[in-house]
Design an enzyme around this catalytic site. Structure first.
Site, PDB file in Angstrom:
ATOM      1  N   GLU A   1       2.200  -4.797  -4.177  1.00 29.46           N
ATOM      2  CA  GLU A   1       2.260  -5.550  -2.916  1.00 29.46           C
ATOM      3  C   GLU A   1       1.813  -7.001  -3.030  1.00 29.46           C
ATOM      4  O   GLU A   1       0.749  -7.385  -2.539  1.00 29.46           O
ATOM      5  CB  GLU A   1       1.418  -4.838  -1.853  1.00 29.46           C
ATOM      6  CG  GLU A   1       1.946  -3.467  -1.512  1.00 29.46           C
ATOM      7  CD  GLU A   1       1.291  -2.887  -0.266  1.00 29.46           C
ATOM      8  OE1 GLU A   1       0.246  -3.397   0.163  1.00 29.46           O
ATOM      9  OE2 GLU A   1       1.847  -1.926   0.277  1.00 29.46           O
TER      10      GLU A   1
ATOM     11  N   GLU B   1       4.314   4.321  -1.492  1.00 29.46           N
ATOM     12  CA  GLU B   1       3.136   4.499  -0.632  1.00 29.46           C
ATOM     13  C   GLU B   1       3.615   4.694   0.794  1.00 29.46           C
ATOM     14  O   GLU B   1       4.539   4.008   1.240  1.00 29.46           O
ATOM     15  CB  GLU B   1       2.232   3.255  -0.610  1.00 29.46           C
ATOM     16  CG  GLU B   1       1.201   3.172  -1.693  1.00 29.46           C
ATOM     17  CD  GLU B   1       0.243   1.991  -1.496  1.00 29.46           C
ATOM     18  OE1 GLU B   1      -0.017   1.594  -0.343  1.00 29.46           O
ATOM     19  OE2 GLU B   1      -0.219   1.468  -2.520  1.00 29.46           O
TER      20      GLU B   1
HETATM   21  C1  BGC Z   1      -2.313  -0.859  -0.272  1.00 31.51           C
HETATM   22  C2  BGC Z   1      -3.542  -0.006  -0.303  1.00 31.51           C
HETATM   23  C3  BGC Z   1      -4.166   0.041   1.083  1.00 31.51           C
HETATM   24  C4  BGC Z   1      -3.157   0.621   2.048  1.00 31.51           C
HETATM   25  C5  BGC Z   1      -3.651   0.731   3.472  1.00 31.51           C
HETATM   26  C6  BGC Z   1      -1.440  -0.633   0.921  1.00 31.51           C
HETATM   27  O1  BGC Z   1      -0.972  -1.846   1.338  1.00 31.51           O
HETATM   28  O2  BGC Z   1      -1.599  -0.744  -1.470  1.00 31.51           O
HETATM   29  O3  BGC Z   1      -4.426  -0.511  -1.249  1.00 31.51           O
HETATM   30  O4  BGC Z   1      -5.338   0.755   1.103  1.00 31.51           O
HETATM   31  O5  BGC Z   1      -2.026  -0.197   2.076  1.00 31.51           O
HETATM   32  O6  BGC Z   1      -4.010  -0.502   3.987  1.00 31.51           O
END
Ligand code: BGC
Length: 443
Positions: free
Chosen positions: A163, A350
């Site tokens: 990201e 994610e």
């Molecule tokens: C990130 C994580 C973060 C999650 C929630 C993602 O953008 O990779 O590190 O904890 O979002 O904010």
């Protein structure tokens, strides 16, 4: 046609949010160690010195991964653990630690994935300008070469940068994340160097045959507040920043400065050949999406001319992150990225939902049910989605929000460090046991 059951499920964690052991076995300080020491930067005044103590409890967490039925364990490497001085002398104990994590994953039948950079630069490199210093391209190449030479014999899947927009936007533009730098110049310089580093890192890893190397792109759905040309244009500018800037230069499309004119200033940091050097044909793209933002035109906001309309004002509920949780973004973005290249393998690398302490777990279960619906719809359309990685396993250090948001499907008792499966983990375990035993990503 691909079926829902063919999707591979896994989980993602990150070093700075979980490892703890901040000064153990020769690890050097990272920018997050420094940042958390400053006053008022972290909502609950916490730090990540212990975090979830993954450093000592990795086996337990990988065991949970297996017990739930997840097949991929994506973790990030702490640059400061491998190279405590940023460059130069390798810390063998750091290498040993990640070897143990990899070996254990393989022993219990989970595919280890490595993220090379999840926001925790060695402080010593930050002292020399960090990502704003063009020398970082060489520093990063040195670091990635060490990772390749030590781990690529067993780890097939790699994500270079996690990201870009969040670590560059938060850390070098808004100053809300480490290293807490602000301003457009910092942002443009660091972004250009990050993208060039990633492009070089890709080549370094691909020198080893058989690796699958990708990037993880943060995607936030941006909609105009009103159906007016001005709001639509504002939304387009923000969308360009959030969702295009960190992929289009790699596709050979250059910086999307027609739709976000401030990016023309990026040219100040170009050297001959840079735009060509940015081109990168990743083996896959990792799409990561959580939320939606609605914006209106605002002439007084520098560079963007756009202002966020708070969900509350729109009568929309938010999670403890202040975000409008938006699973619909999953199909929107997967489809959108498939338009760049319909063959490119995509991973939802994610997705997740934060709840506050004691908030009803049913919300998270419903969220993941929607994720499944979204994925079903998208594979039906023929999009080349391979699988999904959850954010995240155990409740952890959520950057500037400290430990307040709970993204985990496993609860952490911060005093005893005891882990307990939440109802969402039990629900997922059941779901995964009903689908055909997912094949592990083709090796
Ligand atoms: C990130 C994580 C973060 C999650 C929630 C993602 O953008 O990779 O590190 O904890 O979002 O904010």
């Amino acid at each position: 046609m691909k079926k829902l059951d063919d999707l591979i499920w896994g989980v993602t964690i990150a070093a700075a949010q979980t490892e703890g052991a901040y000064d153990k076995d020769g690890r050097g300080p990272s920018i997050w160690d420094t940042f958390t020491q400053k006053k008022f930067r972290i909502k609950d005044g916490s730090n990540a010195k212990v975090a979830t103590d993954f450093y000592h409890r990795y086996k337990e967490d990988i065991d949970f991964t297996v017990a739930i039925g997840l097949k991929i364990f994506r973790f990030s490497i702490s640059w400061s653990r491998i190279l405590p001085e940023g460059t130069g002398k390798v810390n063998q104990k750091g290498i040993d630690f990640y070897n143990k994590v990899i070996e254990y994953c393989l022993e219990v039948g989970v595919e280890p994935w490595i993220t090379t950079y999840h926001w925790d630069l060695p402080q010593i490199l930050q002292d020399q300008g960090g990502w704003t210093n063009r020398k970082i391209i060489d520093w990063y190449v040195e670091y990635v070469t060490i990772l390749r030479d030590n781990f690529a014999d067993r780890v097939k899947y790699w994500i270079l940068i996690n990201e870009g927009i969040v670590c560059m936007g938060g850390g070098y533009f808004l100053g809300v994340h480490a290293p807490g730098k602000r301003g457009i110049r910092n942002f443009l310089a660091s972004t250009h160097h990050l993208l060039l580093s990633q492009a070089k890192g890709f080549k370094i890893l691909k020198e080893k045959q058989g690796l699958k190397v990708g990037t993880a792109i943060s995607c936030t759905k941006i909609d105009p507040y009103q159906d007016t040309i001005r709001d639509q244009k504002a939304a387009k500018r923000l969308d360009t920043l959030m969702n295009r800037l960190f992929i289009e230069p790699h596709l050979g499309l250059g910086y999307p400065d027609d739709d976000l004119p401030i990016l023309k200033r990026m040219a100040k940091y170009y050297k001959i050949g840079d735009l060509e050097a940015l081109r990168t044909d990743f083996d896959f793209w990792g799409i990561q999406t959580y939320a939606r933002e609605v914006v209106r035109s605002a002439w007084y906001v520098p560079y963007l001319g756009a202002m966020r309309v708070k969900p509350k004002k729109r009568g929309v509920a938010t999670s403890i992150m202040g975000w409008e949780t938006y699973p619909k973004g999953i199909s929107d973005f997967l489809e959108r990225f498939a338009k760049y290249d319909s063959q490119k393998p995509l991973w939802l690398s994610e997705c997740g939902m934060a709840l506050a302490k004691d908030e009803d777990e049913q919300h998270r279960i419903e969220y993941y049910q929607k994720v499944i619906e979204e994925m079903k719809a998208i594979i039906h359309k023929g999009v080349n989605l391979k699988g999904v990685l959850l954010w995240t396993l155990v409740d952890n250090f959520e950057w500037a929000e400290g430990y307040l948001p709970k993204f985990g499907i496993i609860a952490l008792d911060r005093k005893t460090l005891k882990r307990t499966m939440k109802p969402s983990a039990i629900w997922l375990q059941k779901y995964l046991s009903t689908i055909k035993a997912a094949i592990i990503a083709e090796r």
